[in-house]
Design a protein around this motif. Structure first.
Motif, PDB file in Angstrom:
ATOM      1  N   MET A 193       3.756 -25.592  82.113  1.00 53.42           N
ATOM      2  CA  MET A 193       3.952 -24.404  81.282  1.00 53.42           C
ATOM      3  C   MET A 193       4.504 -24.828  79.937  1.00 53.42           C
ATOM      4  N   ASP A 194       4.209 -24.034  78.910  1.00 52.92           N
ATOM      5  CA  ASP A 194       4.790 -24.300  77.599  1.00 52.92           C
ATOM      6  C   ASP A 194       6.303 -24.398  77.701  1.00 52.92           C
ATOM      7  N   GLU A 195       6.881 -25.282  76.879  1.00 55.28           N
ATOM      8  CA  GLU A 195       8.340 -25.321  76.760  1.00 55.28           C
ATOM      9  C   GLU A 195       8.844 -23.900  76.529  1.00 55.28           C
ATOM     10  N   GLU A 196       9.847 -23.488  77.314  1.00 57.85           N
ATOM     11  CA  GLU A 196      10.268 -22.082  77.296  1.00 57.85           C
ATOM     12  C   GLU A 196      10.683 -21.603  75.907  1.00 57.85           C
ATOM     13  N   ARG A 197      11.365 -22.462  75.150  1.00 62.62           N
ATOM     14  CA  ARG A 197      11.866 -22.010  73.856  1.00 62.62           C
ATOM     15  C   ARG A 197      10.755 -21.780  72.848  1.00 62.62           C
ATOM     16  N   TYR A 198       9.557 -22.361  73.104  1.00 63.82           N
ATOM     17  CA  TYR A 198       8.440 -22.190  72.174  1.00 63.82           C
ATOM     18  C   TYR A 198       7.283 -21.417  72.798  1.00 63.82           C
ATOM     19  N   ARG A 199       7.512 -20.857  73.958  1.00 60.05           N
ATOM     20  CA  ARG A 199       6.445 -20.137  74.652  1.00 60.05           C
ATOM     21  C   ARG A 199       5.944 -18.969  73.803  1.00 60.05           C
ATOM     22  N   GLY A 200       4.639 -18.826  73.771  1.00 61.26           N
ATOM     23  CA  GLY A 200       4.055 -17.749  72.973  1.00 61.26           C
ATOM     24  C   GLY A 200       3.715 -18.153  71.557  1.00 61.26           C
ATOM     25  N   GLN A 201       3.936 -19.431  71.202  1.00 62.91           N
ATOM     26  CA  GLN A 201       3.645 -19.898  69.852  1.00 62.91           C
ATOM     27  C   GLN A 201       2.317 -20.644  69.760  1.00 62.91           C
ATOM     28  N   GLY A 202       1.429 -20.393  70.700  1.00 60.80           N
ATOM     29  CA  GLY A 202       0.062 -20.857  70.575  1.00 60.80           C
ATOM     30  C   GLY A 202      -0.173 -22.324  70.880  1.00 60.80           C
ATOM     31  N   PRO A 203      -1.304 -22.856  70.386  1.00 59.76           N
ATOM     32  CA  PRO A 203      -1.715 -24.227  70.712  1.00 59.76           C
ATOM     33  C   PRO A 203      -0.701 -25.295  70.334  1.00 59.76           C
ATOM     34  N   LEU A 204       0.018 -25.102  69.224  1.00 60.01           N
ATOM     35  CA  LEU A 204       1.010 -26.120  68.851  1.00 60.01           C
ATOM     36  C   LEU A 204       2.074 -26.267  69.926  1.00 60.01           C
ATOM     37  N   ALA A 205       2.471 -25.144  70.511  1.00 58.12           N
ATOM     38  CA  ALA A 205       3.464 -25.202  71.588  1.00 58.12           C
ATOM     39  C   ALA A 205       2.903 -25.950  72.791  1.00 58.12           C
ATOM     40  N   GLY A 206       1.622 -25.732  73.091  1.00 58.37           N
ATOM     41  CA  GLY A 206       0.994 -26.450  74.199  1.00 58.37           C
ATOM     42  C   GLY A 206       0.923 -27.936  73.944  1.00 58.37           C
TER      43      GLY A 206
ATOM     44  N   MET B  23       3.216 -33.523  74.879  1.00 58.19           N
ATOM     45  CA  MET B  23       3.855 -34.709  74.300  1.00 58.19           C
ATOM     46  C   MET B  23       5.228 -34.961  74.909  1.00 58.19           C
ATOM     47  N   LYS B  24       5.921 -33.892  75.278  1.00 58.15           N
ATOM     48  CA  LYS B  24       7.232 -34.035  75.925  1.00 58.15           C
ATOM     49  C   LYS B  24       7.108 -34.568  77.354  1.00 58.15           C
ATOM     50  N   GLN B  25       5.933 -34.372  77.952  1.00 59.50           N
ATOM     51  CA  GLN B  25       5.729 -34.742  79.347  1.00 59.50           C
ATOM     52  C   GLN B  25       5.265 -36.187  79.529  1.00 59.50           C
TER      53      GLN B  25
ATOM     54  N   ILE C  39       5.472 -31.196  64.556  1.00 65.77           N
ATOM     55  CA  ILE C  39       5.208 -30.035  65.407  1.00 65.77           C
ATOM     56  C   ILE C  39       6.510 -29.352  65.791  1.00 65.77           C
ATOM     57  N   GLU C  40       7.486 -30.146  66.208  1.00 65.40           N
ATOM     58  CA  GLU C  40       8.774 -29.566  66.591  1.00 65.40           C
ATOM     59  C   GLU C  40       9.433 -28.868  65.402  1.00 65.40           C
ATOM     60  N   HIS C  41       9.387 -29.498  64.243  1.00 68.47           N
ATOM     61  CA  HIS C  41       9.964 -28.891  63.033  1.00 68.47           C
ATOM     62  C   HIS C  41       9.294 -27.544  62.739  1.00 68.47           C
ATOM     63  N   MET C  42       7.984 -27.512  62.827  1.00 69.18           N
ATOM     64  CA  MET C  42       7.261 -26.272  62.547  1.00 69.18           C
ATOM     65  C   MET C  42       7.597 -25.188  63.554  1.00 69.18           C
ATOM     66  N   LEU C  43       7.604 -25.536  64.836  1.00 74.80           N
ATOM     67  CA  LEU C  43       7.914 -24.544  65.869  1.00 74.80           C
ATOM     68  C   LEU C  43       9.327 -24.002  65.704  1.00 74.80           C
ATOM     69  N   GLN C  44      10.252 -24.856  65.340  1.00 75.01           N
ATOM     70  CA  GLN C  44      11.627 -24.416  65.128  1.00 75.01           C
ATOM     71  C   GLN C  44      11.721 -23.403  63.991  1.00 75.01           C
ATOM     72  N   HIS C  45      10.804 -23.514  63.037  1.00 71.61           N
ATOM     73  CA  HIS C  45      10.823 -22.613  61.881  1.00 71.61           C
ATOM     74  C   HIS C  45       9.776 -21.507  61.981  1.00 71.61           C
ATOM     75  N   GLY C  46       9.221 -21.334  63.171  1.00 76.49           N
ATOM     76  CA  GLY C  46       8.305 -20.217  63.408  1.00 76.49           C
ATOM     77  C   GLY C  46       6.930 -20.366  62.785  1.00 76.49           C
ATOM     78  N   ASP C  47       6.572 -21.575  62.390  1.00 77.51           N
ATOM     79  CA  ASP C  47       5.247 -21.814  61.823  1.00 77.51           C
ATOM     80  C   ASP C  47       4.389 -22.476  62.888  1.00 77.51           C
ATOM     81  N   ASN C  48       3.452 -21.724  63.471  1.00 76.96           N
ATOM     82  CA  ASN C  48       2.630 -22.287  64.541  1.00 76.96           C
ATOM     83  C   ASN C  48       1.169 -22.457  64.130  1.00 76.96           C
ATOM     84  N   ARG C  49       0.925 -22.578  62.844  1.00 77.08           N
ATOM     85  CA  ARG C  49      -0.440 -22.738  62.348  1.00 77.08           C
ATOM     86  C   ARG C  49      -0.859 -24.211  62.404  1.00 77.08           C
ATOM     87  N   MET C  50      -1.964 -24.463  63.054  1.00 77.36           N
ATOM     88  CA  MET C  50      -2.456 -25.833  63.152  1.00 77.36           C
ATOM     89  C   MET C  50      -2.725 -26.411  61.765  1.00 77.36           C
ATOM     90  N   ARG C  51      -3.230 -25.602  60.872  1.00 74.95           N
ATOM     91  CA  ARG C  51      -3.551 -26.077  59.523  1.00 74.95           C
ATOM     92  C   ARG C  51      -2.297 -26.558  58.792  1.00 74.95           C
TER      93      ARG C  51
END
Length: 197
Positions: free
Chosen positions: A69-82, A87-89, A147-159
């Motif tokens: 499952m997606d890391e709980e703290r980033y769940r719902g943030q799309g493909p970047l979270a996946g 990578m964490k695993q 990726i982690e930096h972006m997710l922490q700041h709510g930016d989940n855009r692959m581009r």
């Protein structure tokens, strides 16, 4: 070649489709299994990144793949979270990503994409037929910090990730592939033709 693993992203809500797309079928084969089979010849192992409600169902249906499952703290943030979750695993150098809703994807296409993986790049993705396909490609674990930096700041855009990384864009001039190979299925109208095959 550095160590590469595969990731099938199957954690979306499939709202337009009305049910989990991963379990739709083309020619009696589940969509997610088509992606898994396309990856297996080129990777050491395959992870399926799923929504919590679907984990048990995936686990009943697979034997060799790891379901996470997606890391709980980033769940719902799309493909970047996946991608971050996989990578964490693992300690693998490269993650080759495929979506679960591309039922015409072929192992030959994955193999040709893999042939362009080079340590000089952080990301290798398809831009066949003028369309960027961020979920058909390989990501070096160097990208994890961005990726982690972006997710922490709510930016989940692959581009957005591509703006920070060295990217090799692979297109139809690099190798031939039919356009249908990269076709996504988003709703039931698009699925009707496939279901009728």
């Amino acid at each position: 070649m550095e160590r590469m693993i595969g990731a099938v992203l199957a954690g979306g809500q499939s709202r337009r489709f009305g049910s989990p797309k991963a379990f739709a079928k083309r020619k009696d084969q589940y969509f997610f299994q088509i992606a898994v089979d396309a990856l297996h010849p080129f990777v050491k192992e395959v992870y399926i990144v799923s929504h919590p409600d679907l984990v048990a169902r995936f686990e009943r249906m697979v034997t060799n793949e790891k379901v996470v499952m997606d890391e709980e703290r980033y769940r719902g943030q799309g493909p970047l979270a996946g991608l971050y979750t996989v990578m964490k695993q693992t300690e693998a150098d490269w993650i080759f990503v495929l979506p679960c809703d591309m039922p015409y994807i072929q192992s030959d296409t994955v193999g040709r994409m893999v042939s362009y993986v080079d340590h000089a790049f952080d990301i290798v993705v398809s831009t066949h037929f003028g369309r960027l396909q961020p979920l058909v490609g390989a990501y070096h674990r160097r990208t994890m910090k961005w990726i982690e930096h972006m997710l922490q700041h709510g930016d989940n855009r692959m581009r957005s990730l591509f703006e920070h990384c060295s990217v090799r864009y692979v297109n139809e001039q690099d190798f031939g592939a039919e356009e249908i190979v990269f076709r996504n299925v988003n709703d039931l109208d698009e699925y009707a033709d496939i279901a009728a095959e």
